[in-house]
Design an enzyme around this catalytic site. Structure first.
Site, mmCIF file in Angstrom:
data_model
loop_
_atom_site.group_PDB
_atom_site.id
_atom_site.type_symbol
_atom_site.label_atom_id
_atom_site.label_comp_id
_atom_site.label_asym_id
_atom_site.label_seq_id
_atom_site.Cartn_x
_atom_site.Cartn_y
_atom_site.Cartn_z
ATOM 1 N N CYS A 2 -12.352 17.608 -8.272
ATOM 2 C CA CYS A 2 -11.750 16.502 -7.517
ATOM 3 C C CYS A 2 -10.290 16.263 -7.893
ATOM 4 C CB CYS A 2 -12.523 15.224 -7.786
ATOM 5 S SG CYS A 2 -14.275 15.382 -7.494
ATOM 6 N N ARG A 27 -7.356 23.307 -6.829
ATOM 7 C CA ARG A 27 -8.413 22.958 -7.770
ATOM 8 C C ARG A 27 -9.791 23.113 -7.145
ATOM 9 N NH1 ARG A 27 -6.544 19.089 -11.707
ATOM 10 N NH2 ARG A 27 -8.477 17.963 -11.527
ATOM 11 N N TRP A 75 -14.996 17.353 -4.860
ATOM 12 C CA TRP A 75 -15.799 18.538 -5.135
ATOM 13 C C TRP A 75 -17.175 17.990 -5.502
ATOM 14 C CZ3 TRP A 75 -18.101 20.910 -9.554
ATOM 15 C CH2 TRP A 75 -18.367 22.275 -9.421
ATOM 16 N N ASN A 99 -12.548 10.318 -10.094
ATOM 17 C CA ASN A 99 -12.890 11.651 -10.625
ATOM 18 C C ASN A 99 -13.769 11.454 -11.843
ATOM 19 O OD1 ASN A 99 -11.279 12.853 -8.786
ATOM 20 N ND2 ASN A 99 -9.778 13.646 -10.237
ATOM 21 N N GLY A 100 -14.691 12.382 -12.073
ATOM 22 C CA GLY A 100 -15.560 12.285 -13.250
ATOM 23 C C GLY A 100 -16.990 11.991 -12.829
ATOM 24 N N GLU A 478 -14.361 39.947 -18.152
ATOM 25 C CA GLU A 478 -13.343 39.270 -17.340
ATOM 26 C C GLU A 478 -13.181 39.964 -15.974
ATOM 27 O OE1 GLU A 478 -11.964 36.575 -17.263
ATOM 28 O OE2 GLU A 478 -10.168 36.822 -16.053
ATOM 29 N N LYS A 482 -13.818 38.167 -12.391
ATOM 30 C CA LYS A 482 -12.824 38.128 -11.307
ATOM 31 C C LYS A 482 -13.480 38.581 -10.009
ATOM 32 C CE LYS A 482 -10.559 36.124 -12.555
ATOM 33 N NZ LYS A 482 -10.433 35.560 -13.866
ATOM 34 N N GLU A 485 -16.150 36.053 -8.658
ATOM 35 C CA GLU A 485 -15.569 34.776 -8.209
ATOM 36 C C GLU A 485 -15.023 34.855 -6.787
ATOM 37 O OE1 GLU A 485 -12.692 34.100 -11.565
ATOM 38 O OE2 GLU A 485 -13.404 32.059 -11.335
ATOM 39 N N HIS A 501 -29.994 50.184 -23.286
ATOM 40 C CA HIS A 501 -31.050 49.297 -23.759
ATOM 41 C C HIS A 501 -31.626 48.441 -22.631
ATOM 42 C CE1 HIS A 501 -30.291 50.515 -27.856
ATOM 43 N NE2 HIS A 501 -28.997 50.378 -27.620
ATOM 44 N N LYS A 597 -10.694 24.674 -9.669
ATOM 45 C CA LYS A 597 -9.707 25.191 -10.616
ATOM 46 C C LYS A 597 -9.854 24.528 -11.978
ATOM 47 C CE LYS A 597 -6.165 27.545 -11.972
ATOM 48 N NZ LYS A 597 -6.469 28.941 -12.322
HETATM 49 O O1 M6R Z 1 -8.842 25.619 -17.618
HETATM 50 P P1 M6R Z 1 -9.767 26.446 -18.470
HETATM 51 O O2 M6R Z 1 -9.132 27.672 -18.992
HETATM 52 O O3 M6R Z 1 -10.384 25.629 -19.580
HETATM 53 O O4 M6R Z 1 -10.935 26.839 -17.492
HETATM 54 C C1 M6R Z 1 -12.056 27.534 -17.929
HETATM 55 C C2 M6R Z 1 -12.788 28.155 -16.771
HETATM 56 O O5 M6R Z 1 -13.252 27.165 -15.896
HETATM 57 C C3 M6R Z 1 -11.917 29.131 -15.991
HETATM 58 O O6 M6R Z 1 -11.394 30.117 -16.823
HETATM 59 C C4 M6R Z 1 -12.725 29.784 -14.858
HETATM 60 O O7 M6R Z 1 -13.701 30.615 -15.381
HETATM 61 C C5 M6R Z 1 -11.788 30.531 -13.914
HETATM 62 N N1 M6R Z 1 -12.185 30.319 -12.562
HETATM 63 C C6 M6R Z 1 -11.740 31.982 -14.161
HETATM 64 O O8 M6R Z 1 -11.059 32.700 -13.203
#
Ligand code: M6R
Length: 602
Positions: A2, A27, A75, A99-100, A478, A482, A485, A501, A597
Site C-alpha cells: 500500500c 510498490r 494491496w 497502511n499496515g 536469485e 527473478k 516473479e 538427492h 515492492k
Molecule cells: O526491500 P527488501 O530488500 O527488504 O525486500 C525484500 C524482498 O521483499 C525483495 O527482495 C523481493 O524478494 C523482491 N521482489 C525480489 O525481486
C-alpha cells in the site's frame, strides 16, 4: 504494498494525489482511491485496478482553494481487491487511509457493531474511521477523538484522516509503517515514501513510531506520548528524472543497464589503494565482534547467503544467515559478540525490521545494508552502509541486489584486513578485481540480443532449475526468483550437488536447467552435475566462460579471473533471461501480479 499520500494547500488536490500515487505504483497495488475536502465539500473516488481507472472516475472533479486531501493505493490484505475495500474508508463525516495491519480490528468491529455502527467493507482499516466518529459522538473533540482512536489500535499503522468535524486539518499517526511529512515551504504533503513527493516538496520529516498529530495551514503539531515533538526536516533530492524510464521499455530493464554506473557509485570513496574505507563506520565498531548473523528476505536474503561464503572464506569470520520471517519465531540464541546485519533494499520490510528490533532488544550491535536512507531499518540500526543504487522501481530487484553484493564484498575485505585474515598481495588482487566490476556489469548489446533470441525456446516446459555451487548457489536462487516473479513460470534454485538427492527425478526434455558454470569455482564438479542431468535428457542452458558441448544452449561469459566478476556477469545474464521471457509472455514486467515492492506487513 500500500501507498499513502496526503496534501494540504491551495493547489489542485486531485492532481497532486494522483501524481504522488503514480510515483508509488512500483510498490504494487490492486485498487486506489482519493478523498478531497475543499470548503464544505467532501468528495471521494475509488477504483479497482490501475490508477488510470481512478483518473477516469475523477476526471470531471476539480477542487478550488485551500483544502485537505488524502489518497491511497491498496494491496489487499484483509478483504478482496474490490472498490468497497479500497481506501479511503468513510464513516458519516470522515475519511481515513491506512497502511499496515490492525491486529485487533475484529474485536473493535464487534464492539462497534453492537453499538449500532454499520460496516461496509471487509477491511481492518474501516474500524479506524468508525472508532474516531464514535468517540466524537460520545462528546470528544476531534483531537481527543483521534488520540483515543489510535490508542485503541494494535498492530502496524500509518494513518491519515480527514473529517468534516475539523475540515481544515489532516490527522496523522505512525506506528510500524512508514510515514513522512514534507513541505515546499508553503504547502504540506504526506507520503509513505519520499518518492511520492520528490520534485514537489523540498524537505521531509520522517515520523518515528508512536508519533501522531495534525497539520493545518501554517501549523504542524507532532506529539509522542502526549509531549510535543520538534520536527527536524531533512532536505529531499530534487531529481525526479532518476525515477523515470529514460527510453527503456521497463524500469527493470533500465535498472539492469544502470548496474554498471550505480556499482561505481557504491564504490566511490570506499575502494582505496590500501583497502576499503567506510566513512560511516568507526574503527571501534567491530571491537568485540566474533561472528556475524545476517537477516533478510527475498533477494536481500540471497545476497546475504552469497556473502556468507565470502565472510567465512576470506575474512575468516563465522557467518550465519537467516530468512527474517523464520528468525523471528525460532526463539534464536543470540550473543552480544555477534554483529547483527540486516539487508534490505527498501529498509521497510516488516519481517527484517522486526528481526532487527529483536537483535537490538538483546543488546546486539546492529549494522544495516540498505538502499533507502532514513528508512525504518536505517534509523533503527547502530550503523548503516548505504548501497547507493538510487530509486529502484521494478518490483523485481536487480540493481539493489548488485549493489548489496558490492557492499558485502567490500565489507568482507574490510573485515579481512582488520582481522589480519588476508595477505597484502591477496587484498591487492581483490581490489583490482573489484575495480573491474563496473566494466563487467555493462550490458553488451550482442548479449542482450542473444538472450532475446534464446528466450523464445524457454516459454513452456514443466519447470526451471537454476543450479550452481558455492557462491553461485545463492545466485541460482536469485535467478530462479527473478524468473518466477515476472514470468509466473515455476523455477527453483538448487545447489547443483544436491540434484541427485531427489530433484533429478524430474529430469526430462521439458525440464529446463540453467547451469551457472564459473571457471573459477568448482568447475569440474559443476560439469559432472550438469552431465548427470543431460544424461537424463534435461534441456541445458549453460552459462560459462568454458565452452560446453553437451549443453543444448550456451551463453559464453567473458570474465573468469575472479569469482565475484563471474558472479556479476552471470547475474546480468539471469536478469536479462527473466526479462526477455516475461516480455515474450506479455507480462507486466515492472508490476508483476500479486507482488509488492515494499513488503510492510509480515
Ligand atoms: O526491500 P527488501 O530488500 O527488504 O525486500 C525484500 C524482498 O521483499 C525483495 O527482495 C523481493 O524478494 C523482491 N521482489 C525480489 O525481486
Amino acid at each position: 504494498m500500500c501507498g499513502i499520500v496526503g496534501y494540504l494547500g491551495e493547489k489542485e488536490k486531485k492532481e497532486i494525489l494522483i501524481e504522488g500515487l503514480g510515483e508509488l505504483e512500483y510498490r504494487g497495488y490492486d485498487s486506489a482511491g482519493i478523498a478531497v475536502m475543499a470548503g464544505e465539500e467532501l468528495r471521494h473516488f475509488k477504483a479497482v485496478g490501475k490508477l488510470e481507472n481512478l483518473k477516469r472516475k475523477a476526471e470531471n472533479f476539480e477542487s478550488e482553494g485551500y483544502g485537505v486531501a488524502i489518497g491511497h493505493t491498496r494491496w489487499a490484505t484483509h478483504g478482496k481487491p474490490t472498490e468497497l475495500n479500497a481506501h479511503p474508508h468513510s464513516g458519516a463525516f470522515s475519511y481515513v487511509v491506512h497502511n499496515g495491519i490492525i491486529e485487533n480490528y475484529q474485536q473493535i468491529r464487534e464492539r462497534l457493531e453492537k453499538e449500532g455502527v454499520n460496516f461496509l467493507s471487509q477491511t481492518d482499516t474501516e474500524t479506524i474511521v468508525h472508532l474516531f466518529e464514535y468517540a466524537i459522538k460520545r462528546g470528544m473533540d476531534p483531537h481527543e477523538a483521534f488520540v483515543e482512536t489510535i490508542g485503541e489500535l494494535e498492530g502496524a499503522f500509518a494513518i491519515l484522516l480527514i473529517s468534516r468535524a475539523e475540515p481544515e486539518k489532516i490527522f496523522f499517526a505512525k506506528n510500524g509503517s512508514p510515514l513522512l511529512i514534507a513541505t515546499d515551504g508553503e504547502d504540506i504533503y504526506f507520503a509513505s515514501s519520499d518518492t511520492a513527493v520528490i520534485g514537489r516538496a523540498k524537505e521531509a520529516y520522517y515520523l518515528e513510531d508512536g508519533e501522531y498529530g495534525w497539520a493545518e495551514r501554517g501549523r504542524l503539531a507532532i506529539f509522542r506520548e502526549k509531549e510535543m515533538v520538534e520536527a527536524h526536516f531533512k532536505n529531499l533530492p530534487s531529481d525526479k528524472a532518476m525515477a523515470r524510464k529514460e527510453g527503456y521499455r521497463f524500469f527493470m530493464e533500465k535498472e539492469i543497464y544502470e548496474q554498471s554506473r550505480v556499482i561505481a557509485d557504491t564504490m566511490l570513496g570506499r575502494v582505496l589503494d590500501e583497502g576499503i574505507f567506510f566513512e560511516e563506520l568507526e574503527e571501534s565498531f567491530f571491537d568485540g565482534i566474533e561472528n556475524i548473523e545476517i537477516c533478510a528476505c527475498g533477494t536481500s536474503y540471497h545476497s546475504a547467503l552469497a556473502a556468507s561464503y565470502l565472510f567465512e572464506r576470506v575474512a575468516k569470520i563465522e557467518c550465519r544467515v537467516e530468512i527474517a520471517s523464520e528468525f523471528r519465531y525460532k526463539e534464536p540464541l543470540l550473543s552480544k559478540r555477534t554483529l547483527f546485519i540486516t539487508i534490505s533494499q527498501s529498509g521497510e520490510t516488516a519481517d527484517t525490521l522486526e528481526a532487527l528490533k529483536m537483535a537490538k532488544k538483546s543488546g546486539l550491535k546492529t549494522l544495516s545494508i540498505c538502499n533507502v536512507d532514513n528508512s525504518s531499518i536505517v534509523r533503527l540500526s547502530d550503523a548503516t552502509l548505504l548501497t547507493r543504487a538510487g530509486i529502484e522501481k521494478g518490483v523485481a530487484s536487480t540493481k539493489a541486489f548488485a549493489t548489496q553484493m558490492m557492499v558485502l564484498w567490500m565489507l568482507v575485505l574490510y573485515l579481512a584486513k582488520r582481522r589480519g585474515a588476508i595477505e597484502a598481495c591477496r587484498l591487492e588482487e581483490e581490489l583490482e578485481a573489484m575495480r573491474k566490476a563496473p566494466k563487467v556489469l555493462m550490458v553488451a548489446e550482442s548479449l542482450h540480443q542473444r538472450i532475446h533470441r534464446l528466450s523464445k525456446r524457454y516459454l513452456h516446459g514443466h519447470g526451471f532449475f537454476y543450479i550452481g555451487r558455492d557462491l553461485f548457489y545463492p545466485l541460482a536462487l536469485e535467478g530462479a526468483l527473478k524468473l518466477k516473479e515476472i514470468s509466473y513460470l515455476h523455477a527453483e534454485g538448487y545447489p547443483a550437488g544436491e540434484m541427485k538427492h531427489g530433484p533429478i527425478a524430474l529430469a526430462d526434455s521439458e525440464l529446463f536447467t540453467i547451469a551457472l558454470m564459473p571457471s573459477s569455482v568448482l568447475y569440474e564438479k559443476m560439469r559432472s552435475n550438469v552431465e548427470e542431468l543431460s544424461a537424463r535428457d534435461a534441456t541445458i542452458l549453460a552459462i560459462s566462460p568454458e565452452r560446453f558441448d553437451i549443453a543444448d544452449d550456451f551463453i559464453e561469459t567473458r570474465y573468469s579471473e575472479h569469482p565475484m566478476l563471474e558472479f556479476f556477469e552471470m547475474m546480468v545474464v539471469t536478469q536479462l533471461l527473466a526479462l526477455e521471457i516475461s516480455v515474450r509472455l506479455g507480462n507486466d514486467v515492472d508490476m508483476p501480479r500479486n507482488l509488492a515492492k515494499s513488503v510492510t506487513v509480515e
